[in-house]
Design a protein around this motif. Structure first.
Motif, PDB file in Angstrom:
ATOM      1  N   UNK A  97       0.824  -1.211   0.000  1.00 32.36           N
ATOM      2  CA  UNK A  97       0.000   0.000   0.000  1.00 32.36           C
ATOM      3  C   UNK A  97       0.858   1.260   0.000  1.00 32.36           C
ATOM      4  N   UNK A  98       1.903   1.258   0.833  1.00 29.72           N
ATOM      5  CA  UNK A  98       2.761   2.441   0.938  1.00 29.72           C
ATOM      6  C   UNK A  98       3.541   2.654  -0.354  1.00 29.72           C
ATOM      7  N   UNK A  99       4.083   1.592  -0.930  1.00 28.85           N
ATOM      8  CA  UNK A  99       4.867   1.744  -2.151  1.00 28.85           C
ATOM      9  C   UNK A  99       4.006   2.230  -3.315  1.00 28.85           C
ATOM     10  N   UNK A 100       2.760   1.786  -3.369  1.00 19.57           N
ATOM     11  CA  UNK A 100       1.862   2.271  -4.424  1.00 19.57           C
ATOM     12  C   UNK A 100       1.588   3.756  -4.279  1.00 19.57           C
ATOM     13  N   UNK A 101       1.477   4.221  -3.039  1.00 16.42           N
ATOM     14  CA  UNK A 101       1.176   5.640  -2.822  1.00 16.42           C
ATOM     15  C   UNK A 101       2.398   6.533  -3.011  1.00 16.42           C
ATOM     16  N   UNK A 279      -2.032  11.559   1.917  1.00 13.65           N
ATOM     17  CA  UNK A 279      -3.431  11.138   2.018  1.00 13.65           C
ATOM     18  C   UNK A 279      -3.536   9.789   2.721  1.00 13.65           C
ATOM     19  N   UNK A 280      -2.615   8.872   2.435  1.00 16.15           N
ATOM     20  CA  UNK A 280      -2.628   7.558   3.075  1.00 16.15           C
ATOM     21  C   UNK A 280      -2.406   7.681   4.576  1.00 16.15           C
ATOM     22  N   UNK A 281      -1.458   8.508   4.975  1.00 15.05           N
ATOM     23  CA  UNK A 281      -1.174   8.700   6.396  1.00 15.05           C
ATOM     24  C   UNK A 281      -2.378   9.317   7.112  1.00 15.05           C
ATOM     25  N   UNK A 282      -2.997  10.307   6.482  1.00 15.20           N
ATOM     26  CA  UNK A 282      -4.181  10.953   7.060  1.00 15.20           C
ATOM     27  C   UNK A 282      -5.309   9.939   7.233  1.00 15.20           C
ATOM     28  N   UNK A 283      -5.549   9.126   6.218  1.00  8.06           N
ATOM     29  CA  UNK A 283      -6.601   8.117   6.288  1.00  8.06           C
ATOM     30  C   UNK A 283      -6.292   7.051   7.334  1.00  8.06           C
ATOM     31  N   UNK A 284      -5.035   6.649   7.407  1.00  6.53           N
ATOM     32  CA  UNK A 284      -4.649   5.625   8.374  1.00  6.53           C
ATOM     33  C   UNK A 284      -4.849   6.105   9.809  1.00  6.53           C
ATOM     34  N   UNK A 293      -0.019   3.590   9.494  1.00  2.00           N
ATOM     35  CA  UNK A 293       0.457   4.867  10.021  1.00  2.00           C
ATOM     36  C   UNK A 293       1.894   4.743  10.518  1.00  2.00           C
ATOM     37  N   UNK A 294       2.211   3.616  11.141  1.00  4.03           N
ATOM     38  CA  UNK A 294       3.555   3.415  11.659  1.00  4.03           C
ATOM     39  C   UNK A 294       4.584   3.360  10.533  1.00  4.03           C
ATOM     40  N   UNK A 295       4.267   2.649   9.459  1.00  3.65           N
ATOM     41  CA  UNK A 295       5.213   2.573   8.350  1.00  3.65           C
ATOM     42  C   UNK A 295       5.362   3.929   7.663  1.00  3.65           C
ATOM     43  N   UNK A 296       4.268   4.667   7.492  1.00  2.00           N
ATOM     44  CA  UNK A 296       4.366   6.020   6.929  1.00  2.00           C
ATOM     45  C   UNK A 296       5.282   6.890   7.770  1.00  2.00           C
ATOM     46  N   UNK A 297       5.139   6.790   9.085  1.00  5.45           N
ATOM     47  CA  UNK A 297       5.987   7.561  10.003  1.00  5.45           C
ATOM     48  C   UNK A 297       7.453   7.161   9.857  1.00  5.45           C
ATOM     49  N   UNK A 298       7.722   5.857   9.809  1.00  9.23           N
ATOM     50  CA  UNK A 298       9.102   5.389   9.715  1.00  9.23           C
ATOM     51  C   UNK A 298       9.741   5.802   8.391  1.00  9.23           C
ATOM     52  N   UNK A 299       9.001   5.647   7.293  1.00  8.13           N
ATOM     53  CA  UNK A 299       9.551   6.011   5.983  1.00  8.13           C
ATOM     54  C   UNK A 299       9.874   7.495   5.938  1.00  8.13           C
ATOM     55  N   UNK A 300       8.959   8.314   6.431  1.00  6.33           N
ATOM     56  CA  UNK A 300       9.189   9.758   6.427  1.00  6.33           C
ATOM     57  C   UNK A 300      10.375  10.135   7.301  1.00  6.33           C
ATOM     58  N   UNK A 301      10.456   9.556   8.498  1.00  8.17           N
ATOM     59  CA  UNK A 301      11.547   9.878   9.410  1.00  8.17           C
ATOM     60  C   UNK A 301      12.896   9.475   8.828  1.00  8.17           C
ATOM     61  N   UNK A 302      12.971   8.286   8.234  1.00  4.07           N
ATOM     62  CA  UNK A 302      14.227   7.830   7.646  1.00  4.07           C
ATOM     63  C   UNK A 302      14.638   8.719   6.474  1.00  4.07           C
ATOM     64  N   UNK A 303      13.677   9.120   5.656  1.00  6.05           N
ATOM     65  CA  UNK A 303      13.986  10.005   4.527  1.00  6.05           C
ATOM     66  C   UNK A 303      14.487  11.365   5.012  1.00  6.05           C
ATOM     67  N   UNK A 304      13.928  11.877   6.092  1.00  2.21           N
ATOM     68  CA  UNK A 304      14.392  13.154   6.642  1.00  2.21           C
ATOM     69  C   UNK A 304      15.826  13.025   7.154  1.00  2.21           C
TER      70      UNK A 304
END
Length: 339
Positions: A97-101, A279-284, A293-304
């Protein structure tokens, strides 16, 4: 120089480890049953009454019946093997789901980053080089307006005017569907015009104001006056001395922006119905889909963190003061051993 880069890499790795650890502890130490935070309060009580065996299966999957140390090792193993479980919203693998978004978010984020950097940096140099000039009096108030107005307010206003009233652009979504080839690309560009335009404007405004401030400070430095005294033209002084030194804070800001590429603009994605990571993070979060939501958070944090690391390395390679510090450090070591 190598030592400084290796130190930055080590700090980035340690920061990622801390983020992963906080993400693990956050669920375990929140008040109440950790299962409630994993599946959501409403679903938890419903499953507790209708299917307690399913709750036990979820607890077993996340190792909540094991010791804290075993749970932590299992959590690290799941991250290392990219096994983030199933999303509660559609029962599909969270990673899929995350990779598609992410792909749809990058459709907006990459052009925003490139155009915002080029336009913002260029305008910032021009207005910062001649503060108080005609261009400065026009550009700066407009950029201040864009930098202070809430993105949700302007996004809704643009949506109402250009989509609802004038009907020049679609109300929401990313494509009309049923199209292929060039027609599909054009259709996606048509759907992306409004959110992309707003994102570029906001990014350009921030970059312009930052670059203007940096150039305004550097243009009054003593080495700039010295460059003028050597007979260099204003254009060469600007290119060789002012812009190069003003780029240091600008690169730091760009590294932070680079880290946010995968998250995009959460508010604008929601307003325009763009099915990206924001949008995925907001919906989650709204649906209490904790694994997503946890994976969205981790991906964003690692990218930062990676973005900051790239910025540190770039500054270490560009900033002559770091090279001078390294040279002085080596000379001091040589003096200490009697060389």
């Amino acid at each position: 120089m190598t030592r400084k880069i290796l130190t930055s890499v080590a700090v980035a790795i340690a920061t990622v480890w801390v983020i992963v650890t906080i993400s693990f502890l956050m669920v375990r130490f929140m008040p109440g049953d950790p299962l409630m935070h994993l599946v959501g309060m409403d679903r938890y009580y419903q499953m507790l009454e209708d299917s307690p065996a399913e709750l036990e299966m979820i607890a077993a999957r996340y190792g909540l019946n094991d010791s804290l140390g075993q749970q932590y090792l299992s959590y690290l193993h799941s991250i290392a093997t990219l096994d983030f479980g199933l999303a509660y919203s559609n029962n599909q693998p969270v990673l899929d789901n995350v990779m598609n978004r992410i792909g749809w978010t990058l459709v907006l984020s990459i052009p925003t980053f490139i155009l915002g950097t080029l336009l913002g940096g260029w305008l910032g140099v021009l207005v910062g080089w001649k503060p108080g000039g005609r261009l400065d009096r026009i550009v700066t108030p407009f950029m201040l307006f864009l930098n202070t107005i809430p993105s949700n307010g302007l996004g809704i206003l643009v949506l109402v005017v250009f989509a609802f009233r004038l009907r020049w652009f679609p109300v929401n979504g990313m494509t009309s569907g049923g199209l292929e080839g060039v027609a599909r690309i054009v259709d996606i560009a048509w759907h992306a015009t409004l959110p992309l335009t707003l994102m570029v404007l906001f990014r350009t405004a921030g970059n312009c104001l930052l670059m203007k401030s940096a150039v305004s400070q550097v243009r009054n430095e003593e080495y700039v006056v010295t460059a003028y005294s050597k007979g260099l033209s204003g254009r060469r002084v600007l290119a060789r001395h002012v812009v190069k030194n003003a780029m240091l804070p600008f690169i730091t800001s760009l590294s932070m922006q680079f880290g946010h590429l995968v998250m995009g603009s959460l508010i604008l994605e929601v307003i325009f119905g763009w099915k990206g990571m924001g949008n995925l993070f907001f919906t989650a979060v709204n649906n209490r889909d904790f694994p997503t939501a946890q994976l969205c958070f981790l991906v964003t944090a690692v990218c930062i963190v990676v973005g900051n690391l790239i910025g540190d390395i770039a500054i270490a390679l560009i900033d002559p003061r770091i090279k001078e510090d390294v040279g002085e450090y080596r000379r001091d070591d040589a003096t200490a051993v009697g060389v």
